[in-house]
Design a protein around this motif. Sequence first.
Motif, PDB file in Angstrom:
ATOM      1  N   ALA A  17       0.591  -1.129   0.044  1.00 32.25           N
ATOM      2  CA  ALA A  17      -0.073   0.148   0.044  1.00 32.25           C
ATOM      3  C   ALA A  17       0.838   1.256   0.046  1.00 32.25           C
ATOM      4  CB  ALA A  17      -0.828   0.147   1.094  1.00 32.25           C
ATOM      5  N   ARG A  18       1.722   1.309   0.533  1.00 38.45           N
ATOM      6  CA  ARG A  18       2.845   2.503   1.010  1.00 38.45           C
ATOM      7  C   ARG A  18       3.614   2.705  -0.483  1.00 38.45           C
ATOM      8  NH1 ARG A  18       7.020   4.043   5.435  1.00 38.45           N
ATOM      9  NH2 ARG A  18       8.260   5.701   4.004  1.00 38.45           N
ATOM     10  N   LEU A  19       3.865   1.810  -1.147  1.00 39.86           N
ATOM     11  CA  LEU A  19       4.388   1.779  -2.544  1.00 39.86           C
ATOM     12  C   LEU A  19       3.437   2.380  -3.326  1.00 39.86           C
ATOM     13  CD1 LEU A  19       6.777  -1.531  -2.562  1.00 39.86           C
ATOM     14  CD2 LEU A  19       7.444   0.811  -2.866  1.00 39.86           C
ATOM     15  N   TRP A  20       2.152   1.850  -3.401  1.00 38.76           N
ATOM     16  CA  TRP A  20       1.345   2.020  -4.412  1.00 38.76           C
ATOM     17  C   TRP A  20       0.745   3.573  -4.240  1.00 38.76           C
ATOM     18  CZ3 TRP A  20      -1.449  -3.440  -3.671  1.00 38.76           C
ATOM     19  CH2 TRP A  20      -0.728  -4.300  -4.484  1.00 38.76           C
ATOM     20  N   HIS A  21       0.879   3.901  -2.923  1.00 39.95           N
ATOM     21  CA  HIS A  21       0.168   5.291  -3.041  1.00 39.95           C
ATOM     22  C   HIS A  21       1.401   6.133  -3.174  1.00 39.95           C
ATOM     23  CE1 HIS A  21      -0.777   8.883  -0.657  1.00 39.95           C
ATOM     24  NE2 HIS A  21       0.246   9.012   0.158  1.00 39.95           N
ATOM     25  N   ILE A  46       1.692   3.713   5.785  1.00 39.63           N
ATOM     26  CA  ILE A  46       1.118   3.974   4.451  1.00 39.63           C
ATOM     27  C   ILE A  46       1.462   5.263   4.068  1.00 39.63           C
ATOM     28  CG2 ILE A  46      -0.631   3.449   2.823  1.00 39.63           C
ATOM     29  CD1 ILE A  46      -1.316   1.204   4.691  1.00 39.63           C
ATOM     30  N   GLN A  47       0.974   6.122   4.995  1.00 35.56           N
ATOM     31  CA  GLN A  47       0.756   7.723   4.918  1.00 35.56           C
ATOM     32  C   GLN A  47      -0.305   8.077   3.776  1.00 35.56           C
ATOM     33  OE1 GLN A  47       4.423   8.980   3.147  1.00 35.56           O
ATOM     34  NE2 GLN A  47       5.762   8.253   5.008  1.00 35.56           N
ATOM     35  N   ALA A  48      -1.467   7.014   4.049  1.00 33.83           N
ATOM     36  CA  ALA A  48      -2.585   7.308   3.399  1.00 33.83           C
ATOM     37  C   ALA A  48      -3.800   6.412   4.173  1.00 33.83           C
ATOM     38  CB  ALA A  48      -2.538   7.090   2.073  1.00 33.83           C
ATOM     39  N   GLY A  49      -4.963   6.913   3.547  1.00 35.72           N
ATOM     40  CA  GLY A  49      -6.132   5.613   4.079  1.00 35.72           C
ATOM     41  C   GLY A  49      -6.671   6.022   5.556  1.00 35.72           C
ATOM     42  N   THR A  50      -7.916   5.454   5.721  1.00 34.54           N
ATOM     43  CA  THR A  50      -8.675   5.643   6.938  1.00 34.54           C
ATOM     44  C   THR A  50      -8.531   4.322   7.861  1.00 34.54           C
ATOM     45  OG1 THR A  50      -9.961   7.189   5.594  1.00 34.54           O
ATOM     46  CG2 THR A  50     -10.965   6.404   7.931  1.00 34.54           C
ATOM     47  N   ALA A  51      -8.229   4.378   9.065  1.00 31.64           N
ATOM     48  CA  ALA A  51      -8.329   3.298   9.981  1.00 31.64           C
ATOM     49  C   ALA A  51      -9.593   2.895  10.228  1.00 31.64           C
ATOM     50  CB  ALA A  51      -7.459   3.597  11.113  1.00 31.64           C
ATOM     51  N   PHE A  52      -9.940   1.378   9.964  1.00 35.85           N
ATOM     52  CA  PHE A  52     -11.195   0.781  10.704  1.00 35.85           C
ATOM     53  C   PHE A  52     -10.926  -0.545  11.389  1.00 35.85           C
ATOM     54  CE2 PHE A  52     -12.638   3.224   7.090  1.00 35.85           C
ATOM     55  CZ  PHE A  52     -13.781   3.589   7.164  1.00 35.85           C
ATOM     56  N   ASP A  53     -11.752  -0.989  12.473  1.00 31.29           N
ATOM     57  CA  ASP A  53     -11.167  -2.318  12.904  1.00 31.29           C
ATOM     58  C   ASP A  53     -12.407  -3.173  12.295  1.00 31.29           C
ATOM     59  OD1 ASP A  53     -13.711  -1.937  14.306  1.00 31.29           O
ATOM     60  OD2 ASP A  53     -12.980  -1.285  16.199  1.00 31.29           O
ATOM     61  N   VAL A  54     -12.092  -4.543  12.570  1.00 38.62           N
ATOM     62  CA  VAL A  54     -12.924  -5.639  12.195  1.00 38.62           C
ATOM     63  C   VAL A  54     -14.703  -5.512  12.708  1.00 38.62           C
ATOM     64  CG1 VAL A  54     -11.218  -7.384  11.689  1.00 38.62           C
ATOM     65  CG2 VAL A  54     -12.228  -7.117  14.134  1.00 38.62           C
ATOM     66  N   ASP A  55     -14.714  -4.669  13.472  1.00 36.22           N
ATOM     67  CA  ASP A  55     -15.995  -4.543  13.946  1.00 36.22           C
ATOM     68  C   ASP A  55     -16.968  -3.628  13.118  1.00 36.22           C
ATOM     69  OD1 ASP A  55     -16.152  -6.361  16.100  1.00 36.22           O
ATOM     70  OD2 ASP A  55     -15.148  -4.896  17.552  1.00 36.22           O
ATOM     71  N   ALA A  56     -16.115  -2.848  12.139  1.00 37.98           N
ATOM     72  CA  ALA A  56     -16.771  -2.125  11.344  1.00 37.98           C
ATOM     73  C   ALA A  56     -16.789  -2.177  10.034  1.00 37.98           C
ATOM     74  CB  ALA A  56     -16.009  -0.616  11.444  1.00 37.98           C
ATOM     75  N   LEU A  57     -17.071  -3.606   9.387  1.00 39.35           N
ATOM     76  CA  LEU A  57     -17.192  -4.092   8.060  1.00 39.35           C
ATOM     77  C   LEU A  57     -18.308  -3.351   7.623  1.00 39.35           C
ATOM     78  CD1 LEU A  57     -16.214  -7.782   8.468  1.00 39.35           C
ATOM     79  CD2 LEU A  57     -14.667  -5.793   7.874  1.00 39.35           C
ATOM     80  N   SER A  58     -19.446  -3.072   8.096  1.00 40.13           N
ATOM     81  CA  SER A  58     -20.493  -2.527   7.288  1.00 40.13           C
ATOM     82  C   SER A  58     -20.467  -1.205   7.018  1.00 40.13           C
ATOM     83  CB  SER A  58     -21.950  -2.746   8.103  1.00 40.13           C
ATOM     84  OG  SER A  58     -21.799  -2.093   9.613  1.00 40.13           O
TER      85      SER A  58
END
Length: 293
Positions: A17-21, A46-58
């Motif tokens: 992800a870091r390389l692709w970003h 990664i220096q990009a993206g938004t963090a989620f945990d597994v309880d937030a799949l929806s």
Amino acid sequence: MHTLNIIGAGRVGQTLARLWHAHSVFQIGAVCNRSIGSAQAAVDFIQAGTAFDVDALSLLPAADVWLLACPDDQLQACCTDLSKHGAFNQDSIVFHCSGALTAHEVLQSAKNCGAQIASAHPIKSFANPDSAVQGFTGTFCGTEGDAAALAVLESAFAAIGGHCFTIKPESKTLYHAASVMACNYLVALQEVSIQAFTQAGVAREQAMAILQPIVSDTVNNVFSMGTQAALTGPIARGDAAVVEKQVAALKGWRMDYAQMYQQLGQVTLTLAEPCGISDQTARRLADILGRED
């Protein structure tokens, strides 16, 4: 630019992800890990993206491409859960990076949703993501799966210096075993050699120092000359008496190591036979090594 969600952003996921970003290949969307703290640490790397945990799949945003980078034994369940939450559709590309599993083995639930599925396995150590990012250029990546998914993924890997090659899905286990034998078992073989040195009275540190130049030279010779030309030692020169003595010594110490010596010796003999060993010597070596001709 395609959007990318990552589920299970460990060392492999973070590196890619870091390389692709950095190369503007994908726009990084969701980075979902078991805990929000782990996900945020991945986002920071990664220096990009938004963090989620597994309880937030929806709650995960839509994405064009999904990388499922969780452990192998969790891939199928992860894909099934995401499918149940409506993550995938006919425009989705879903892939994993396992070297042992095919796309259709674990991503079928995404396929059932209309997604194109694939696997892309970078043949590289990711023990240190910082080092992996710096040294990714030139990495070979074994790919298999749906053509539409592979077209996007092979372009994405090429953009960060990867070299993709296709493998037969039905033979992927053998493909992965090849890497295991070449790398993991090389380490194990050095451990056996070090133990033999210490049994002979050589300190472990000294054994390591002895092995380093000869192992490095041997590996270099294999890739510059080929396996047959790189072969040296008693079997290569047809010295059956030495081989017989070594087998006996190993049997007197560790029968399992003696059997390992014999099995590897059989492969060595097959390489050595076309290089001038007499038929009589080859038959004697085959008998010592337990090869049934």
